[in-house]
Design an enzyme around this catalytic site. Structure first.
Site, PDB file in Angstrom:
ATOM      1  N   HIS A 147       0.868  -1.166  -0.021  1.00 38.11           N
ATOM      2  CA  HIS A 147       0.069   0.021   0.181  1.00 38.11           C
ATOM      3  C   HIS A 147       0.736   1.129   0.063  1.00 38.11           C
ATOM      4  CE1 HIS A 147      -2.909  -2.949   2.193  1.00 38.11           C
ATOM      5  NE2 HIS A 147      -3.529  -2.549   0.932  1.00 38.11           N
ATOM      6  N   GLN A 199      -8.743  -7.680 -10.297  1.00 38.98           N
ATOM      7  CA  GLN A 199      -9.323  -6.581  -9.804  1.00 38.98           C
ATOM      8  C   GLN A 199      -8.959  -5.335 -10.579  1.00 38.98           C
ATOM      9  OE1 GLN A 199     -10.073  -5.191  -5.513  1.00 38.98           O
ATOM     10  NE2 GLN A 199      -7.950  -4.068  -5.893  1.00 38.98           N
ATOM     11  N   SER A 223       0.371  -8.797   1.430  1.00 40.22           N
ATOM     12  CA  SER A 223      -1.015  -8.822   1.338  1.00 40.22           C
ATOM     13  C   SER A 223      -1.429  -8.730   2.925  1.00 40.22           C
ATOM     14  CB  SER A 223      -1.699 -10.176   0.851  1.00 40.22           C
ATOM     15  OG  SER A 223      -2.970 -10.188   1.356  1.00 40.22           O
ATOM     16  N   ASP A 261      -3.418  -7.723  -7.000  1.00 41.30           N
ATOM     17  CA  ASP A 261      -4.630  -8.126  -7.188  1.00 41.30           C
ATOM     18  C   ASP A 261      -5.187  -7.840  -8.854  1.00 41.30           C
ATOM     19  OD1 ASP A 261      -5.872  -8.972  -4.558  1.00 41.30           O
ATOM     20  OD2 ASP A 261      -5.136  -6.822  -4.207  1.00 41.30           O
ATOM     21  N   GLY A 275      -2.856  -1.880  -6.697  1.00 36.61           N
ATOM     22  CA  GLY A 275      -1.749  -2.832  -7.000  1.00 36.61           C
ATOM     23  C   GLY A 275      -1.933  -3.940  -8.035  1.00 36.61           C
TER      24      GLY A 275
HETATM   25  O1  PAF Z   1      -7.874  -3.898  -3.140  1.00 28.90           O
HETATM   26  C1  PAF Z   1      -8.694  -3.739  -2.096  1.00 28.90           C
HETATM   27  O2  PAF Z   1      -8.061  -3.198  -0.904  1.00 28.90           O
HETATM   28  C2  PAF Z   1     -10.180  -3.337  -2.206  1.00 28.90           C
HETATM   29  O3  PAF Z   1     -10.741  -4.361  -2.959  1.00 28.90           O
HETATM   30  C3  PAF Z   1     -10.515  -2.129  -2.744  1.00 28.90           C
HETATM   31  C4  PAF Z   1      -9.774  -1.496  -4.230  1.00 28.90           C
HETATM   32  C5  PAF Z   1      -9.779  -1.037  -1.756  1.00 28.90           C
HETATM   33  C6  PAF Z   1     -12.036  -1.945  -2.728  1.00 28.90           C
HETATM   34  O4  PAF Z   1     -12.686  -1.997  -1.539  1.00 28.90           O
END
Ligand code: PAF
Length: 289
Positions: free
Chosen positions: A37, A153, A185, A150, A147
């Site tokens: 993050h 996503q 993670s 994921d 990131g």
């Molecule tokens: O990757 C995450 O932490 C979550 O899926 C996100 C993108 C913040 C959406 O809740």
């Protein structure tokens, strides 16, 4: 760093910042922040005048029986990480602020959401797309940082942004890894000592797959088989899937013929006891003879 908890405050502050000509970079998170993050936040700070990060454990993206209640939380630690990484505004809305009534609206991105995580967690990506769309509407970012860890996503968010013409550039950032290769993670916190030792097998399998492709593997099935066998040899790992996929559409490849000289994505997910981890790597398919 300012911490805000209401949508009204966030809108007032960010409207002012935009009027003053400052571009907003957004880093959406569910908290329990780690170095992955922090790298997204640092990336945003390097490119945007104002960095907004959000911490919201979004119930819409958890299925029944998943870890919504036990999802790790550490707001004090998160504040320290966010300040150090250059976040200007931390938005931490309570549940009732984000969803004051049951949601009647949902964003669903077909195709790219369907396989892998979507097959294992059927409501997950609708929940992700819905909250990300909402966060984009709340923050009005020029750029938003996600990131590559994921990866599906990221592909879902990119597709949603294209389809719905959100005026935001999606920036995908490389996965940050522990020294033994394990992708960082928040869910790594669930691993016990033995599971933690076993977990890097996921990355080793992906590296093996990438090496085989670079060495000229004949077809994706050969690569899938080798990755499956490596994870299968780890007694603490219960494989969910391994995949060799197109990096944009994320559909499973049956041949490398259309990807020669181009990148493909290798993706995997497995349980180590209860904790479920995912990982992926990219590799370019050699042009061949
Ligand atoms: O990757 C995450 O932490 C979550 O899926 C996100 C993108 C913040 C959406 O809740």
């Amino acid at each position: 760093m300012r911490e805000l908890t209401t949508i009204a405050e966030l809108r007032v502050v960010l409207d002012g910042e935009r009027r003053a000509g400052r571009q907003v970079g957004l880093v959406p998170t569910m908290g329990f922040l780690h170095a992955g993050h922090a790298s997204l936040m640092q990336g945003a700070a390097a490119e945007c005048a104002l960095v907004v990060s959000t911490i919201f454990v979004n119930p819409l993206q958890f299925g029944p029986g998943e870890d919504l209640e036990s999802y790790p939380r550490d707001l004090d630690g998160d504040r320290a990480t966010a300040v150090a990484a250059g976040v200007d505004i931390l938005f931490v809305p309570p549940l009732a602020e984000m969803y004051p009534e049951p949601m009647a609206t949902s964003v669903s991105v077909s195709g790219v959401s369907a396989g892998m995580e979507g097959a294992s967690r059927p409501t997950h990506f609708d929940g992700v797309a819905t909250v990300v769309a909402k966060l984009f509407n709340l923050a009005g970012p020029c750029r938003a940082y996600f990131g590559e860890k994921d990866f599906q996503q990221l592909a879902v968010v990119r597709r949603m942004v294209r389809d719905l013409s959100f005026p935001v550039e999606i920036v995908g950032c490389p996965t940050v890894r522990e020294p033994d290769g394990l992708a960082m993670s928040s869910r790594n916190a669930y691993l016990d000592v033995d599971q933690r030792v076993a977990a890097p097998v996921l990355h080793r399998a992906l590296r093996l797959g990438a090496d085989l492709i670079e060495a000229g593997a004949a077809d994706p099935d050969t690569v899938r088989e080798a990755m499956r066998a490596l994870v299968g040899a780890e007694p603490l790992a219960r494989l969910d899937y391994v995949e060799v996929a197109d990096p944009d559409r994320l559909d499973a490849l049956s041949t490398f013929d259309h990807h020669r000289g181009r990148s493909v994505r290798l993706l995997a997910a497995a349980r180590f006891g209860t904790p479920r981890l995912l990982d992926n790597v990219g590799v370019v398919v050699p042009v061949g003879e």
